[in-house]
Design a protein around this motif. Sequence first.
Motif, PDB file in Angstrom:
ATOM      1  N   ILE A 468       0.872  -1.176   0.000  1.00 25.78           N
ATOM      2  CA  ILE A 468       0.000   0.000   0.000  1.00 25.78           C
ATOM      3  C   ILE A 468       0.905   1.222   0.000  1.00 25.78           C
ATOM      4  O   ILE A 468       1.764   1.368   0.881  1.00 25.78           O
ATOM      5  CB  ILE A 468      -0.918   0.036   1.230  1.00 25.78           C
ATOM      6  CG1 ILE A 468      -1.763  -1.229   1.313  1.00 25.78           C
ATOM      7  CG2 ILE A 468      -1.807   1.272   1.191  1.00 25.78           C
ATOM      8  CD1 ILE A 468      -2.575  -1.324   2.596  1.00 25.78           C
ATOM      9  N   THR A 470       0.991   5.660  -0.668  1.00 26.19           N
ATOM     10  CA  THR A 470       0.166   6.868  -0.755  1.00 26.19           C
ATOM     11  C   THR A 470       0.951   7.947  -1.475  1.00 26.19           C
ATOM     12  O   THR A 470       2.161   8.096  -1.281  1.00 26.19           O
ATOM     13  CB  THR A 470      -0.248   7.388   0.642  1.00 26.19           C
ATOM     14  OG1 THR A 470       0.920   7.742   1.396  1.00 26.19           O
ATOM     15  CG2 THR A 470      -1.033   6.335   1.398  1.00 26.19           C
ATOM     16  N   SER A 503     -10.972  10.360  -3.084  1.00 28.76           N
ATOM     17  CA  SER A 503     -10.251   9.142  -3.493  1.00 28.76           C
ATOM     18  C   SER A 503     -10.333   8.848  -4.977  1.00 28.76           C
ATOM     19  O   SER A 503     -10.050   7.723  -5.397  1.00 28.76           O
ATOM     20  CB  SER A 503     -10.744   7.919  -2.703  1.00 28.76           C
ATOM     21  OG  SER A 503     -10.821   8.167  -1.319  1.00 28.76           O
ATOM     22  N   THR A 506      -7.499   6.789  -6.855  1.00 26.51           N
ATOM     23  CA  THR A 506      -7.132   5.480  -6.307  1.00 26.51           C
ATOM     24  C   THR A 506      -6.794   4.500  -7.427  1.00 26.51           C
ATOM     25  O   THR A 506      -7.546   4.346  -8.383  1.00 26.51           O
ATOM     26  CB  THR A 506      -8.274   4.914  -5.451  1.00 26.51           C
ATOM     27  OG1 THR A 506      -8.490   5.779  -4.337  1.00 26.51           O
ATOM     28  CG2 THR A 506      -7.954   3.517  -4.953  1.00 26.51           C
ATOM     29  N   PHE A 521      -1.895  -1.395  -3.965  1.00 29.53           N
ATOM     30  CA  PHE A 521      -2.891  -0.338  -3.838  1.00 29.53           C
ATOM     31  C   PHE A 521      -2.125   0.973  -3.750  1.00 29.53           C
ATOM     32  O   PHE A 521      -1.411   1.225  -2.765  1.00 29.53           O
ATOM     33  CB  PHE A 521      -3.736  -0.512  -2.574  1.00 29.53           C
ATOM     34  CG  PHE A 521      -4.822  -1.544  -2.694  1.00 29.53           C
ATOM     35  CD1 PHE A 521      -6.031  -1.235  -3.301  1.00 29.53           C
ATOM     36  CD2 PHE A 521      -4.645  -2.814  -2.187  1.00 29.53           C
ATOM     37  CE1 PHE A 521      -7.039  -2.180  -3.406  1.00 29.53           C
ATOM     38  CE2 PHE A 521      -5.647  -3.773  -2.283  1.00 29.53           C
ATOM     39  CZ  PHE A 521      -6.845  -3.454  -2.898  1.00 29.53           C
ATOM     40  N   LEU A 523      -2.707   4.613  -3.237  1.00 31.68           N
ATOM     41  CA  LEU A 523      -3.767   5.489  -2.765  1.00 31.68           C
ATOM     42  C   LEU A 523      -3.370   6.948  -2.924  1.00 31.68           C
ATOM     43  O   LEU A 523      -2.176   7.284  -2.980  1.00 31.68           O
ATOM     44  CB  LEU A 523      -4.073   5.186  -1.290  1.00 31.68           C
ATOM     45  CG  LEU A 523      -4.325   3.708  -0.941  1.00 31.68           C
ATOM     46  CD1 LEU A 523      -4.687   3.567   0.537  1.00 31.68           C
ATOM     47  CD2 LEU A 523      -5.397   3.112  -1.828  1.00 31.68           C
ATOM     48  N   SER A 529      -8.463  11.042   1.647  1.00 35.87           N
ATOM     49  CA  SER A 529      -8.633  10.235   0.439  1.00 35.87           C
ATOM     50  C   SER A 529      -7.995   8.860   0.623  1.00 35.87           C
ATOM     51  O   SER A 529      -8.564   7.839   0.227  1.00 35.87           O
ATOM     52  CB  SER A 529      -7.999  10.938  -0.760  1.00 35.87           C
ATOM     53  OG  SER A 529      -8.635  12.170  -1.024  1.00 35.87           O
ATOM     54  N   ALA A 530      -6.815   8.832   1.229  1.00 33.51           N
ATOM     55  CA  ALA A 530      -6.126   7.564   1.454  1.00 33.51           C
ATOM     56  C   ALA A 530      -6.923   6.673   2.394  1.00 33.51           C
ATOM     57  O   ALA A 530      -7.088   5.468   2.144  1.00 33.51           O
ATOM     58  CB  ALA A 530      -4.728   7.820   2.016  1.00 33.51           C
ATOM     59  N   ALA A 533     -10.267   5.394   0.794  1.00 35.05           N
ATOM     60  CA  ALA A 533      -9.966   4.330  -0.167  1.00 35.05           C
ATOM     61  C   ALA A 533      -9.572   3.045   0.549  1.00 35.05           C
ATOM     62  O   ALA A 533      -9.925   1.943   0.111  1.00 35.05           O
ATOM     63  CB  ALA A 533      -8.846   4.780  -1.108  1.00 35.05           C
ATOM     64  N   PHE A 534      -8.850   3.167   1.653  1.00 35.37           N
ATOM     65  CA  PHE A 534      -8.465   1.973   2.413  1.00 35.37           C
ATOM     66  C   PHE A 534      -9.703   1.215   2.880  1.00 35.37           C
ATOM     67  O   PHE A 534      -9.809  -0.005   2.691  1.00 35.37           O
ATOM     68  CB  PHE A 534      -7.611   2.366   3.622  1.00 35.37           C
ATOM     69  CG  PHE A 534      -7.287   1.211   4.526  1.00 35.37           C
ATOM     70  CD1 PHE A 534      -6.201   0.393   4.263  1.00 35.37           C
ATOM     71  CD2 PHE A 534      -8.085   0.920   5.620  1.00 35.37           C
ATOM     72  CE1 PHE A 534      -5.912  -0.694   5.081  1.00 35.37           C
ATOM     73  CE2 PHE A 534      -7.809  -0.162   6.438  1.00 35.37           C
ATOM     74  CZ  PHE A 534      -6.715  -0.973   6.171  1.00 35.37           C
TER      75      PHE A 534
END
Length: 647
Positions: A468, A470, A503, A506, A521, A523, A529-530, A533-534
């Motif tokens: 993940i 960002t 998001s 994404t 992912f 993000l 937003s992160a 989206a998570f």
Amino acid sequence: MTSVGILTVSTKCSQGLAVDKSGPALEALLAGPVWTVCERAVVSDSKQEIAARVLEWSTRCGLIVVSGGTGLSGDDVTVEALDMAFTKRLPALATAMVVGSLKITKFAALSQVCAGLCGRCVVLGVPGSTKGAVENVQQVLDVLPHAVATAGASGGTRHLHADEGAKAENAMSEKVKCGCSRMDEQDDTAHDVQGLSNDLEAGVARRARKSPYPMIPVAMALQQVLESIGEPQVERVPLGQIANGQVVAEDVVAREHVPAYRASIMDGYAMAAADGAGVFSVRRAMTAGASNADWELQRGEIVRVATGAPVPRGADAVVMIEDTELVESVDGEEREVRVLDTKIVQGQNIRPVGHDLRAGVVVARAGTRVTAVGGEIGTLAISGNSDFAVYAMPRIAVLSTGDEVVDTLSATPSTLPLGAIRDSNRPALLAALRALGCHVVDLGVVRDDADALAQVLDGALETCDGVISTGGVSMGERDWLKPVIEQRLNGRIVFGRIAMKPSKPTTFAVVPHSQSQRFVFALPGNPVSAMVAFHMFVAPALRKLAGHLVGASMDHVQVLRPSVQAVVLDRVELDRVRPEYVRGVLAWDKERGAWTAGLTGQMQQSSRMASMQAANALVALPIGTDHNPQIGVGETVTVIVIGPPQI
């Protein structure tokens, strides 16, 4: 059969001032063995209403026909509305409709028909008159089945096309010889495909000015994520290594009876029930865990027993210590005790062998999730097994990107230089992952350098199920995530934009690996937003990978991303372009007998991490329209649960 949606655009029809005739005519045209109309609706001449309905239907329809609003009037907005929803335009299909219609009437030139894809769904915009709607669809009716099959295909379309030497077939047949097949699917030769991302070797002047990635609906994004995530992996571990949140992978069978002996339920005295009340000599004491229980009690004797202690042979009842009194003692030990209970029965206060658990019984089914309550671990502990098959918890690496990002987990806090920001994304994501029970790897902050980013991602994907990140996924000149995944890691971007607020950028990608397919992912960099989206996409994917769908009987999305209907406590203005997910507090209202959702505050900007504080829900808001510009207090909406609700 292909599912079809027919949408009529007419303000008068939507208000009951006119009768929809084009919709039924189109439904009659599509009647037969190929199509099945599963969606029918009439909406007003509103771009937002048209786009919202098409986006909604596109997740479950292969074809959508929108009739009306294609003329020259200022109120005719269907083409503009569909342009908002299209992920790909199909100008040749629209041209075929126009050319065919012009052979019937020259006035067909005044109708602005259109065609395109919304995700994997083919969408046609045709005139609102019955004659015009039917005639336009008729021009492409023969090729529509192949168009829908091609649009919905995954993993290439070679299986849909006849070989070069084959005779051309009708478009209704399984294989078609046409010009829409890809040349790189004609043989098994490997091709170096850059994908849609900016070329890493090109200068900033050659970067795309508009995102080349189609913006897909939320439901489609989640569907593609879940389809791409692999199956959960089984591991055998001892009881002490089973973590909260893990899922049992195989039925667990008890190997022994519990209790394995007749056990006293009370602190008291074991005796023969037939002896009744009276004075008895106390033979000895039996405590829990005693190993000297293999002897027989004689009539007229009693033995002192503790709770959980074995009951000796010859005894068939236990009298509570409160129902006795001491008669005689020697050197502090009881010699004689009077039993006062006059209603002693066989089996009194004794747990028989196997009372709690019988050997051979399934104590935990595959799919059982271990919770913090402790009951599952306790039940596994008494089963007599030495190890257990469970689904392995995902191993996930987390990183933040950006030259401006200051590491808050390792660096000593100091005054920020101009242009710098503290990293809140990585700490928040690490905490959320640990709450899910994942094994986490902290990769820190990676600078905006394509080589450095590729090296870190490549190393992480060697040992982790997924990564993940960002930041670095939008349109900036140093947003490297997408091109690095495609051009350095040979990955595939499954999607790069989602029709949602926040998001939108994404990104989800899959990367080949020798052991199994890995995922990334990527993000957005804005903190809210992160996190949104998570909870919308990452958490459901990790729950699937952890085995949460095993044995699930309810809707899979509800299992992986639970939601409820709740009464809104605040008035909220609706976005006119995308559905929005605002942060809220979900609570049970005893007086209403319903769930309620209030906002965490009116400042819901995607940059404001404080709006996530105290949030246990995402309030799902629909796209606003002229007729429905806001959600009012007391209205009911869908709320996605991301934390324990307030009870």
